[in-house]
Scaffold this active site. Sequence first.
Site, PDB file in Angstrom:
ATOM      1  N   ARG A 118       0.816  -1.238   0.000  1.00  0.00           N
ATOM      2  CA  ARG A 118       0.000   0.000   0.000  1.00  0.00           C
ATOM      3  C   ARG A 118       0.842   1.278   0.000  1.00  0.00           C
ATOM      4  NH1 ARG A 118      -3.098  -2.987   3.600  1.00  0.00           N
ATOM      5  NH2 ARG A 118      -4.949  -3.827   2.587  1.00  0.00           N
ATOM      6  N   LYS A 139       1.551  11.289 -11.329  1.00  0.00           N
ATOM      7  CA  LYS A 139       0.752  10.295 -12.062  1.00  0.00           C
ATOM      8  C   LYS A 139       1.644   9.105 -12.379  1.00  0.00           C
ATOM      9  CE  LYS A 139      -2.778  12.683 -14.717  1.00  0.00           C
ATOM     10  NZ  LYS A 139      -3.220  12.888 -16.105  1.00  0.00           N
ATOM     11  N   GLU A 181       7.081  17.952 -25.411  1.00  0.00           N
ATOM     12  CA  GLU A 181       6.331  18.233 -24.169  1.00  0.00           C
ATOM     13  C   GLU A 181       6.672  19.627 -23.629  1.00  0.00           C
ATOM     14  OE1 GLU A 181       3.864  16.684 -22.759  1.00  0.00           O
ATOM     15  OE2 GLU A 181       4.069  14.518 -22.952  1.00  0.00           O
ATOM     16  N   LYS A 223       4.053  23.047 -14.984  1.00  0.00           N
ATOM     17  CA  LYS A 223       3.392  21.828 -14.515  1.00  0.00           C
ATOM     18  C   LYS A 223       3.102  21.930 -13.014  1.00  0.00           C
ATOM     19  CE  LYS A 223       2.960  16.958 -14.723  1.00  0.00           C
ATOM     20  NZ  LYS A 223       3.226  15.728 -15.423  1.00  0.00           N
ATOM     21  N   GLU A 233      -6.729  15.977 -10.900  1.00  0.00           N
ATOM     22  CA  GLU A 233      -7.318  16.179 -12.221  1.00  0.00           C
ATOM     23  C   GLU A 233      -8.838  16.288 -12.191  1.00  0.00           C
ATOM     24  OE1 GLU A 233      -5.187  14.218 -15.327  1.00  0.00           O
ATOM     25  OE2 GLU A 233      -6.885  14.391 -16.695  1.00  0.00           O
ATOM     26  N   ARG A 237      -5.968  20.405 -14.312  1.00  0.00           N
ATOM     27  CA  ARG A 237      -4.851  19.509 -14.616  1.00  0.00           C
ATOM     28  C   ARG A 237      -5.015  18.857 -15.981  1.00  0.00           C
ATOM     29  NH1 ARG A 237      -1.255  15.442 -10.895  1.00  0.00           N
ATOM     30  NH2 ARG A 237       0.001  14.742 -12.638  1.00  0.00           N
ATOM     31  N   ASN A 241      -3.062  17.734 -20.887  1.00  0.00           N
ATOM     32  CA  ASN A 241      -3.277  16.774 -21.975  1.00  0.00           C
ATOM     33  C   ASN A 241      -3.375  17.460 -23.339  1.00  0.00           C
ATOM     34  OD1 ASN A 241      -3.375  14.338 -20.433  1.00  0.00           O
ATOM     35  ND2 ASN A 241      -5.302  15.098 -19.597  1.00  0.00           N
ATOM     36  N   HIS A 244      -2.622  15.559 -26.432  1.00  0.00           N
ATOM     37  CA  HIS A 244      -2.520  14.150 -26.049  1.00  0.00           C
ATOM     38  C   HIS A 244      -3.696  13.276 -26.494  1.00  0.00           C
ATOM     39  CE1 HIS A 244       0.870  15.506 -23.763  1.00  0.00           C
ATOM     40  NE2 HIS A 244       1.088  14.317 -23.245  1.00  0.00           N
ATOM     41  N   HIS A 248      -2.146  10.150 -27.977  1.00  0.00           N
ATOM     42  CA  HIS A 248      -2.249   8.799 -27.405  1.00  0.00           C
ATOM     43  C   HIS A 248      -2.827   7.814 -28.421  1.00  0.00           C
ATOM     44  CE1 HIS A 248      -2.254   9.957 -22.830  1.00  0.00           C
ATOM     45  NE2 HIS A 248      -1.044   9.819 -23.316  1.00  0.00           N
ATOM     46  N   HIS A 261       6.291   9.052 -27.690  1.00  0.00           N
ATOM     47  CA  HIS A 261       5.225   9.816 -27.041  1.00  0.00           C
ATOM     48  C   HIS A 261       5.220  11.261 -27.569  1.00  0.00           C
ATOM     49  CE1 HIS A 261       2.393  10.828 -23.882  1.00  0.00           C
ATOM     50  NE2 HIS A 261       3.149  11.860 -23.553  1.00  0.00           N
TER      51      HIS A 261
HETATM   52  N1  NAD Z   1       3.267  10.381 -15.578  1.00  0.00           N
HETATM   53  C1  NAD Z   1       3.164  11.448 -16.330  1.00  0.00           C
HETATM   54  O1  NAD Z   1       2.715  12.501 -15.880  1.00  0.00           O
HETATM   55  C2  NAD Z   1       3.616  11.369 -17.755  1.00  0.00           C
HETATM   56  C3  NAD Z   1       3.697  12.530 -18.530  1.00  0.00           C
HETATM   57  C4  NAD Z   1       4.178  12.435 -19.838  1.00  0.00           C
HETATM   58  C5  NAD Z   1       4.555  11.196 -20.342  1.00  0.00           C
HETATM   59  N2  NAD Z   1       4.444  10.081 -19.564  1.00  0.00           N
HETATM   60  C6  NAD Z   1       4.854   8.772 -20.056  1.00  0.00           C
HETATM   61  O2  NAD Z   1       6.247   8.803 -20.311  1.00  0.00           O
HETATM   62  C7  NAD Z   1       6.563   7.771 -21.246  1.00  0.00           C
HETATM   63  C8  NAD Z   1       7.571   8.266 -22.236  1.00  0.00           C
HETATM   64  O3  NAD Z   1       8.724   8.645 -21.546  1.00  0.00           O
HETATM   65  P1  NAD Z   1      10.134   8.784 -22.264  1.00  0.00           P
HETATM   66  O4  NAD Z   1       9.964   9.517 -23.548  1.00  0.00           O
HETATM   67  O5  NAD Z   1      11.073   9.336 -21.263  1.00  0.00           O
HETATM   68  O6  NAD Z   1      10.439   7.307 -22.723  1.00  0.00           O
HETATM   69  P2  NAD Z   1      11.350   6.100 -22.189  1.00  0.00           P
HETATM   70  O7  NAD Z   1      11.354   6.033 -20.732  1.00  0.00           O
HETATM   71  O8  NAD Z   1      10.922   4.907 -22.951  1.00  0.00           O
HETATM   72  O9  NAD Z   1      12.804   6.496 -22.707  1.00  0.00           O
HETATM   73  C9  NAD Z   1      13.020   6.611 -24.079  1.00  0.00           C
HETATM   74  C10 NAD Z   1      14.200   5.747 -24.552  1.00  0.00           C
HETATM   75  O10 NAD Z   1      15.402   6.416 -24.223  1.00  0.00           O
HETATM   76  C11 NAD Z   1      16.263   5.530 -23.486  1.00  0.00           C
HETATM   77  N3  NAD Z   1      16.944   6.400 -22.543  1.00  0.00           N
HETATM   78  C12 NAD Z   1      16.390   7.033 -21.483  1.00  0.00           C
HETATM   79  N4  NAD Z   1      17.289   7.848 -20.920  1.00  0.00           N
HETATM   80  C13 NAD Z   1      18.439   7.711 -21.609  1.00  0.00           C
HETATM   81  C14 NAD Z   1      19.727   8.282 -21.489  1.00  0.00           C
HETATM   82  N5  NAD Z   1      19.997   9.227 -20.592  1.00  0.00           N
HETATM   83  N6  NAD Z   1      20.679   7.888 -22.353  1.00  0.00           N
HETATM   84  C15 NAD Z   1      20.400   6.966 -23.321  1.00  0.00           C
HETATM   85  N7  NAD Z   1      19.203   6.408 -23.497  1.00  0.00           N
HETATM   86  C16 NAD Z   1      18.232   6.780 -22.648  1.00  0.00           C
HETATM   87  C17 NAD Z   1      15.359   4.508 -22.855  1.00  0.00           C
HETATM   88  O11 NAD Z   1      16.061   3.315 -22.643  1.00  0.00           O
HETATM   89  C18 NAD Z   1      14.295   4.366 -23.931  1.00  0.00           C
HETATM   90  O12 NAD Z   1      14.734   3.482 -24.928  1.00  0.00           O
HETATM   91  C19 NAD Z   1       5.245   7.337 -21.855  1.00  0.00           C
HETATM   92  O13 NAD Z   1       4.903   6.085 -21.356  1.00  0.00           O
HETATM   93  C20 NAD Z   1       4.259   8.384 -21.369  1.00  0.00           C
HETATM   94  O14 NAD Z   1       2.962   7.869 -21.223  1.00  0.00           O
HETATM   95  C21 NAD Z   1       3.989  10.147 -18.286  1.00  0.00           C
END
Ligand code: NAD
Length: 362
Positions: A118, A139, A181, A223, A233, A237, A241, A244, A248, A261
């Site tokens: 939990r 999130k 973003e 943010k 949200e 909030r 999106n 998005h 998405h 993304h």
């Molecule tokens: N929680 C939230 O509020 C929120 C907001 C926006 C996006 N997201 C989520 O975030 C995700 C996308 O995140 P992302 O774009 O960071 O993708 P990711 O975590 O998949 O990273 C992208 C790629 O880069 C590589 N990588 C990461 N850091 C690196 C580094 N320093 N050097 C070399 N390679 C590196 C990873 O191995 C991966 O292959 C999606 O799932 C999306 O839904 C969440």
Amino acid sequence: METLWIQAKSKTYPIYLGEGIMDQVKSLLPVDPSAFFIVTDDRLAPLYLEPVKKALITLAPVSTAIVPSGEGSKSFDVYKDLLDQLLELNLDRKSCVIALGGGVIGDLAGFVAATYLRGVGFIQMPTTLLAHDSSVGGKVGINHDKGKNLIGAFYHPDAVLYETSFLGSLPDREWRSGFSELIKHSFLDSVSFFEELKSAIPDFERLNSETVTPFLRRGIGVKATIVEEDEQEQGKRAYLNFGHTLGHALEKEAGYGTLTHGEGVAIGMCFALQLSEALFNVTLPSKSLVEWLKALGLPTTIPEALPSDRLIDHMKRDKKRKGETIRFVLLRSVGDPTLVEIPEEQLVEQLEKFRADGEWKK
Ligand SMILES: NC(=O)c1ccc[n+]([C@@H]2O[C@H](COP(=O)([O-])OP(=O)(O)OC[C@H]3O[C@@H](n4cnc5c(N)ncnc54)[C@H](O)[C@@H]3O)[C@@H](O)[C@H]2O)c1
């Protein structure tokens, strides 16, 4: 190094941003855990796992889990596997999960931290540009076959340690994805943020850790302000999106990992501007956005292979949907977002127009 604070109703926590943070981990960590459990992916592990482990081991025992890189890891299988490992290690409620990675690792590890016993300690160590967004705001979650991020929780980290030197190894495509973003944050904030960002980083050649860091701070600020006002949200909030709803759907239909993304969000923002102009009869910097995205190497049109009816189906499944309409974040002007329920028929029409224009706003 700079320190920013998120002051949400349920929790206040620091974001440390800059270079050299790893050398100060001991003094920066606001937790005193019984053990650490680092979650990272197989691309990052060879680069950063050892230095992070070394920084933490003096504080408490460290275990590690390496998952496959990419969106596919935000799955029930990987989530369960991580819980199995925590149970196997018999870690207690005073343990702390460390998310060392991009948004995928942050969302996945955060959901593990939120649900194991939990809720246990949780630290975000973002490694991507995109994670300036995803690591802040609490999130966390995983994907379901029926759509992205459908299973999750609101669970803030205890701290965000954003070591910007980690960005040095980020692949070009991920720089672009994260920058998308940041452009979103500028649209939600003000004309001045949008214009300043565009003139400081007009194309991909100018995008690097040095040029982007001051704007990262600003993006996190946008943010933070929204999250502080509306943690769960219930209203504002949802503005985060912007771009998005279609983004998405594009990610889902292309197959996770095919479009990043941020690429989905880039196309989604172009469409949201077209919709805004059509609905509110206003002129927005849509041409300027398209030119900028192209100079950055980001897409601006929907790939032909992705059929509109499938995209509409995905948008209808979006968890932010209300009744038979589809909810979009639109702009009355830059810095003035609003939520609009679009009837399906109107959406089909606008989507076809967007596609037909092809080289939209050329
Ligand atoms: N929680 C939230 O509020 C929120 C907001 C926006 C996006 N997201 C989520 O975030 C995700 C996308 O995140 P992302 O774009 O960071 O993708 P990711 O975590 O998949 O990273 C992208 C790629 O880069 C590589 N990588 C990461 N850091 C690196 C580094 N320093 N050097 C070399 N390679 C590196 C990873 O191995 C991966 O292959 C999606 O799932 C999306 O839904 C969440």
